[in-house]
Design an enzyme around this catalytic site. Structure first.
Site, PDB file in Angstrom:
ATOM      1  N   GLU A   1      34.220  10.639  -5.296  1.00  0.00           N
ATOM      2  CA  GLU A   1      34.367   9.444  -4.468  1.00  0.00           C
ATOM      3  C   GLU A   1      35.640   8.700  -4.854  1.00  0.00           C
ATOM      4  O   GLU A   1      35.891   8.473  -6.025  1.00  0.00           O
ATOM      5  CB  GLU A   1      33.139   8.541  -4.643  1.00  0.00           C
ATOM      6  CG  GLU A   1      33.161   7.311  -3.768  1.00  0.00           C
ATOM      7  CD  GLU A   1      33.477   7.634  -2.320  1.00  0.00           C
ATOM      8  OE1 GLU A   1      32.742   8.425  -1.705  1.00  0.00           O
ATOM      9  OE2 GLU A   1      34.487   7.117  -1.801  1.00  0.00           O
TER      10      GLU A   1
ATOM     11  N   LEU B   1      36.496   5.624  -3.341  1.00  0.00           N
ATOM     12  CA  LEU B   1      36.470   4.225  -2.901  1.00  0.00           C
ATOM     13  C   LEU B   1      36.880   3.294  -4.030  1.00  0.00           C
ATOM     14  O   LEU B   1      36.732   3.631  -5.207  1.00  0.00           O
ATOM     15  CB  LEU B   1      35.079   3.837  -2.395  1.00  0.00           C
ATOM     16  CG  LEU B   1      33.884   3.825  -3.353  1.00  0.00           C
ATOM     17  CD1 LEU B   1      33.856   2.588  -4.241  1.00  0.00           C
ATOM     18  CD2 LEU B   1      32.591   3.904  -2.554  1.00  0.00           C
TER      19      LEU B   1
ATOM     20  N   GLU C   1      36.292  -0.681  -5.450  1.00  0.00           N
ATOM     21  CA  GLU C   1      35.465  -1.869  -5.297  1.00  0.00           C
ATOM     22  C   GLU C   1      36.290  -2.959  -4.627  1.00  0.00           C
ATOM     23  O   GLU C   1      37.483  -3.071  -4.854  1.00  0.00           O
ATOM     24  CB  GLU C   1      34.962  -2.335  -6.670  1.00  0.00           C
ATOM     25  CG  GLU C   1      33.915  -1.400  -7.215  1.00  0.00           C
ATOM     26  CD  GLU C   1      33.548  -1.697  -8.659  1.00  0.00           C
ATOM     27  OE1 GLU C   1      33.737  -2.834  -9.109  1.00  0.00           O
ATOM     28  OE2 GLU C   1      33.062  -0.766  -9.327  1.00  0.00           O
TER      29      GLU C   1
ATOM     30  N   LYS D   1      39.720  14.148  -8.920  1.00  0.00           N
ATOM     31  CA  LYS D   1      39.289  12.755  -9.106  1.00  0.00           C
ATOM     32  C   LYS D   1      39.914  12.159 -10.365  1.00  0.00           C
ATOM     33  O   LYS D   1      40.449  11.043 -10.356  1.00  0.00           O
ATOM     34  CB  LYS D   1      37.758  12.712  -9.170  1.00  0.00           C
ATOM     35  CG  LYS D   1      37.185  11.364  -9.501  1.00  0.00           C
ATOM     36  CD  LYS D   1      37.494  10.308  -8.452  1.00  0.00           C
ATOM     37  CE  LYS D   1      37.211   8.931  -8.982  1.00  0.00           C
ATOM     38  NZ  LYS D   1      37.561   7.875  -8.065  1.00  0.00           N
TER      39      LYS D   1
ATOM     40  N   TYR E   1      52.345  -3.416  -9.681  1.00  0.00           N
ATOM     41  CA  TYR E   1      52.310  -4.832 -10.057  1.00  0.00           C
ATOM     42  C   TYR E   1      52.119  -4.968 -11.567  1.00  0.00           C
ATOM     43  O   TYR E   1      51.190  -4.401 -12.120  1.00  0.00           O
ATOM     44  CB  TYR E   1      51.162  -5.558  -9.351  1.00  0.00           C
ATOM     45  CG  TYR E   1      51.413  -5.767  -7.885  1.00  0.00           C
ATOM     46  CD1 TYR E   1      52.242  -6.794  -7.462  1.00  0.00           C
ATOM     47  CD2 TYR E   1      50.845  -4.921  -6.943  1.00  0.00           C
ATOM     48  CE1 TYR E   1      52.500  -6.985  -6.106  1.00  0.00           C
ATOM     49  CE2 TYR E   1      51.092  -5.113  -5.589  1.00  0.00           C
ATOM     50  CZ  TYR E   1      51.921  -6.140  -5.179  1.00  0.00           C
ATOM     51  OH  TYR E   1      52.178  -6.333  -3.850  1.00  0.00           O
TER      52      TYR E   1
ATOM     53  N   GLY F   1      50.851  -6.871 -14.861  1.00  0.00           N
ATOM     54  CA  GLY F   1      49.673  -7.727 -15.002  1.00  0.00           C
ATOM     55  C   GLY F   1      49.130  -7.729 -16.414  1.00  0.00           C
ATOM     56  O   GLY F   1      49.856  -7.425 -17.376  1.00  0.00           O
TER      57      GLY F   1
ATOM     58  N   CYS G   1      36.155   2.333 -13.836  1.00  0.00           N
ATOM     59  CA  CYS G   1      36.694   3.687 -13.646  1.00  0.00           C
ATOM     60  C   CYS G   1      37.920   4.024 -14.498  1.00  0.00           C
ATOM     61  O   CYS G   1      37.860   4.925 -15.332  1.00  0.00           O
ATOM     62  CB  CYS G   1      37.003   3.904 -12.178  1.00  0.00           C
ATOM     63  SG  CYS G   1      35.502   3.928 -11.183  1.00  0.00           S
TER      64      CYS G   1
HETATM   65  N1  LIG Z   1      32.479   1.890  -9.103  1.00  0.00           N
HETATM   66  C1  LIG Z   1      33.505   2.499  -8.515  1.00  0.00           C
HETATM   67  O1  LIG Z   1      34.414   1.865  -7.989  1.00  0.00           O
HETATM   68  C2  LIG Z   1      33.566   3.992  -8.470  1.00  0.00           C
HETATM   69  C3  LIG Z   1      34.483   4.615  -7.604  1.00  0.00           C
HETATM   70  C4  LIG Z   1      34.521   6.008  -7.561  1.00  0.00           C
HETATM   71  C5  LIG Z   1      33.692   6.748  -8.388  1.00  0.00           C
HETATM   72  N2  LIG Z   1      32.839   6.118  -9.245  1.00  0.00           N
HETATM   73  C6  LIG Z   1      31.955   6.942 -10.080  1.00  0.00           C
HETATM   74  O2  LIG Z   1      30.671   6.977  -9.459  1.00  0.00           O
HETATM   75  C7  LIG Z   1      29.656   7.011 -10.458  1.00  0.00           C
HETATM   76  C8  LIG Z   1      28.704   5.833 -10.261  1.00  0.00           C
HETATM   77  O3  LIG Z   1      29.435   4.644 -10.479  1.00  0.00           O
HETATM   78  P1  LIG Z   1      28.854   3.201 -10.102  1.00  0.00           P
HETATM   79  O4  LIG Z   1      29.945   2.225 -10.341  1.00  0.00           O
HETATM   80  O5  LIG Z   1      28.218   3.285  -8.764  1.00  0.00           O
HETATM   81  O6  LIG Z   1      27.716   3.070 -11.224  1.00  0.00           O
HETATM   82  P2  LIG Z   1      26.624   1.917 -11.407  1.00  0.00           P
HETATM   83  O7  LIG Z   1      26.446   1.769 -12.843  1.00  0.00           O
HETATM   84  O8  LIG Z   1      26.990   0.740 -10.552  1.00  0.00           O
HETATM   85  O9  LIG Z   1      25.299   2.546 -10.760  1.00  0.00           O
HETATM   86  C9  LIG Z   1      24.633   3.655 -11.283  1.00  0.00           C
HETATM   87  C10 LIG Z   1      23.166   3.580 -10.842  1.00  0.00           C
HETATM   88  O10 LIG Z   1      22.507   4.796 -11.197  1.00  0.00           O
HETATM   89  C11 LIG Z   1      21.177   4.471 -11.566  1.00  0.00           C
HETATM   90  N3  LIG Z   1      20.564   5.593 -12.302  1.00  0.00           N
HETATM   91  C12 LIG Z   1      20.724   5.950 -13.598  1.00  0.00           C
HETATM   92  N4  LIG Z   1      19.983   7.044 -13.871  1.00  0.00           N
HETATM   93  C13 LIG Z   1      19.352   7.395 -12.725  1.00  0.00           C
HETATM   94  C14 LIG Z   1      18.467   8.444 -12.374  1.00  0.00           C
HETATM   95  N5  LIG Z   1      18.092   9.358 -13.250  1.00  0.00           N
HETATM   96  N6  LIG Z   1      18.010   8.492 -11.105  1.00  0.00           N
HETATM   97  C15 LIG Z   1      18.391   7.560 -10.191  1.00  0.00           C
HETATM   98  N7  LIG Z   1      19.238   6.562 -10.472  1.00  0.00           N
HETATM   99  C16 LIG Z   1      19.710   6.470 -11.715  1.00  0.00           C
HETATM  100  C17 LIG Z   1      21.328   3.198 -12.364  1.00  0.00           C
HETATM  101  O11 LIG Z   1      20.104   2.504 -12.472  1.00  0.00           O
HETATM  102  C18 LIG Z   1      22.379   2.462 -11.512  1.00  0.00           C
HETATM  103  O12 LIG Z   1      21.751   1.652 -10.517  1.00  0.00           O
HETATM  104  C19 LIG Z   1      30.381   7.021 -11.808  1.00  0.00           C
HETATM  105  O13 LIG Z   1      30.549   8.361 -12.211  1.00  0.00           O
HETATM  106  C20 LIG Z   1      31.719   6.406 -11.465  1.00  0.00           C
HETATM  107  O14 LIG Z   1      32.730   6.832 -12.338  1.00  0.00           O
HETATM  108  C21 LIG Z   1      32.743   4.754  -9.296  1.00  0.00           C
END
Ligand SMILES: NC(=O)c1ccc[n+]([C@@H]2O[C@H](COP(=O)([O-])OP(=O)(O)OC[C@H]3O[C@@H](n4cnc5c(N)ncnc54)[C@H](O)[C@@H]3O)[C@@H](O)[C@H]2O)c1
Length: 455
Positions: free
Chosen positions: A154, A156, A158, A210, A257, A259, A266
């Site tokens: 992914e 995206l 935030e 990624k 930029y 900062g 991430c």
């Molecule tokens: N946040 C970002 O901007 C972003 C962007 C691209 C990729 N990623 C990647 O995506 C992944 C998720 O990131 P995030 O920011 O959404 O994480 P997050 O911490 O916000 O959410 C993770 C969720 O997974 C749940 N979880 C944990 N174990 C579980 C299980 N066994 N079954 C079901 N749910 C479970 C947790 O309770 C939590 O709600 C990471 O690998 C991150 O690197 C994040």
């Protein structure tokens, strides 16, 4: 299509909601019962522009459901997205325990063909590990059920997650199976109408793509911060340098930029994890290590500048902080520069008086109630009675400033701007001591080419 998503964090919730919005039937599963209870009552656990109304609309339409019931989630979808966290392990590598726990859950409950999709950011080779884990669990059950594992990282960001998910530059899918390609084409068809965005590739290439993308963006930030530090010591204005280099189409204006360092969930962990992957295969990724150490150093510059302004004595001072989130339009404070600053201020005996448009609840969750943390309702109240101001996040509402008014609020006329929002000349004109990033205003070369402070 019937789709299941494991993990309802930034990525899982956005993915599930957007896929429901184009007509798929989505079940989002999380082990966090409080989060799922809240979602069922229409409470969105994160701040992401546009997300709340989209969730409510799709729940109402019956296309988006939330559950803690793993069996229900596994049985529902032909596509099973793994979108759980991959935090850093003790040695900096990505901790795959949540990803493998989901693999295990899927193996325990699946009774028909599934495409298991790694959407979490995971090191090269993880699809193989997920395949092995699911196969092991099926074998323990004495079952033989067909499944495939693919990588669909992914991209995206935030703060613009919905826009990025629905109008992203590319959709990367790593697989060597035609059956998976067909299913993924069907899943993403609504986003693929304007031009071909799907990029099919080998699984390992998708996994590495990624990390390479995040490492490249982090490198641009650290590079610019390195040059800023140099500019500061040489008496050059980094903002002029930025315009000078950005105009070159080979370089471009994006992500250059200067900062107070990158943060978030991430870049810090992904740069570290990629360096760790490199060392596991016997390669010393010197550039990645440098990107990380430059960033760590940059995060302490806010405190250093403030400390310099107060001759190292911040005890008893009240410091206004504008912005707590690691960037605007999010409430995410993971690895935010504001945290490095606040923790250093507390160690030095100062009180923080802070405001952020969205991250106050998150700040309270992280730090709890403490006497040296005062959270206030707006930026005006943050500076009222404070001794100095530090800008940590470039929220839109901080971008204009009445310098005279600010000077009247502060005990000392000190402003440390970690995002270069203001014009040094205008700040100086009203008598503010303005410390920005790389703007040659705190240090200068004298006639003997010695570095001297302007103060
Ligand atoms: N946040 C970002 O901007 C972003 C962007 C691209 C990729 N990623 C990647 O995506 C992944 C998720 O990131 P995030 O920011 O959404 O994480 P997050 O911490 O916000 O959410 C993770 C969720 O997974 C749940 N979880 C944990 N174990 C579980 C299980 N066994 N079954 C079901 N749910 C479970 C947790 O309770 C939590 O709600 C990471 O690998 C991150 O690197 C994040």
């Amino acid at each position: 299509m019937k789709i299941s998503i494991f993990g309802t964090g930034y990525v899982g919730l956005v993915t599930g909601t957007c896929l429901a919005d184009v007509g798929h039937h989505v079940v989002c599963m999380d082990v966090d019962a409080a989060k799922i209870d809240g979602l069922k009552q229409g409470e969105i656990p994160i701040f992401e522009p546009g997300l709340e109304s989209m969730v409510l609309r799709n729940v109402e339409a019956g296309r988006l459901n939330f559950t803690t019931d793993a069996r229900q989630a596994v049985e529902h979808g032909v596509l099973q997205f793994i979108a759980v966290g991959t935090p850093p392990d003790e040695d900096g590598s990505a901790d795959l325990k949540y990803v493998l726990a989901v693999a295990e859950t899927i193996g325990e409950h699946m009774n028909d063909y599934k495409v298991i999709i790694d959407k979490s950011t995971v090191p090269v080779g993880t699809a193989d590990r997920v395949t092995a884990r699911v196969a092991e669990v099926l074998a323990e059950r004495g079952e033989s059920v067909d499944f495939d594992v693919c990588s669909n990282p992914e991209f995206l960001k935030e703060g613009a997650a919905l826009e990025d998910f629905t109008r992203g530059a590319r959709i990367v899918v790593g697989t060597d199976s035609e059956k998976v390609r067909e299913r993924m084409r069907e899943c993403y068809a609504p986003y693929n109408r304007n031009h071909e965005k799907l990029m099919f590739m080998e699984v390992r290439a998708a996994e590495l793509t990624k990390y390479a993308a995040n490492a490249m963006l982090a490198t641009k930030i650290s590079f610019m911060n390195e040059i800023s530090n140099l500019a500061e010591r040489l008496g050059a204005d980094i903002e002029e340098v930025r315009r000078g280099i950005g105009s070159d189409p080979r370089i471009g204006y994006h992500f250059i930029y200067p900062g107070c360092g990158y943060g978030g969930s991430c870049f810090p962990k992904d740069v570290q994890a990629l360096a760790r992957t490199a060392s596991q295969v016997g390669y010393d990724a010197e550039l990645l290590t440098a990107v990380e150490s430059v960033n760590k150093r940059q995060k302490v510059t806010l405190f250093d500048k403030l400390s310099r302004a107060f001759d190292g004595d911040l005890k008893g001072k009240t410091i206004a902080v504008w912005g707590l989130a690691f960037k605007p339009n999010t409430d995410d404070m993971r690895d935010a520069p504001s945290r490095t600053l606040m923790e250093a201020l507390w160690d030095a005996g100062a009180t923080v008086q802070a405001y952020d448009p969205e991250a106050m609840k998150e700040c309270r969750r992280i730090y709890g109630e403490r006497d040296d943390l005062v959270l206030v309702a707006d930026r005006q109240q943050a500076v009222k009675g404070a001794d100095a101001l530090v800008v940590c996040t470039e929220w839109k509402e901080f971008r204009t400033l009445d310098g005279e008014w600010l000077k009247a609020q502060l005990g000392f006329p000190v402003v440390v701007d970690g995002r270069n929002l203001f014009e040094p000349a205008a700040m100086k004109a009203v008598g503010l001591m303005y410390y920005a990033v790389g703007r040659g205003d705190t240090l200068k070369l004298d006639a003997e080419n010695e570095c001297v402070s302007l103060q």
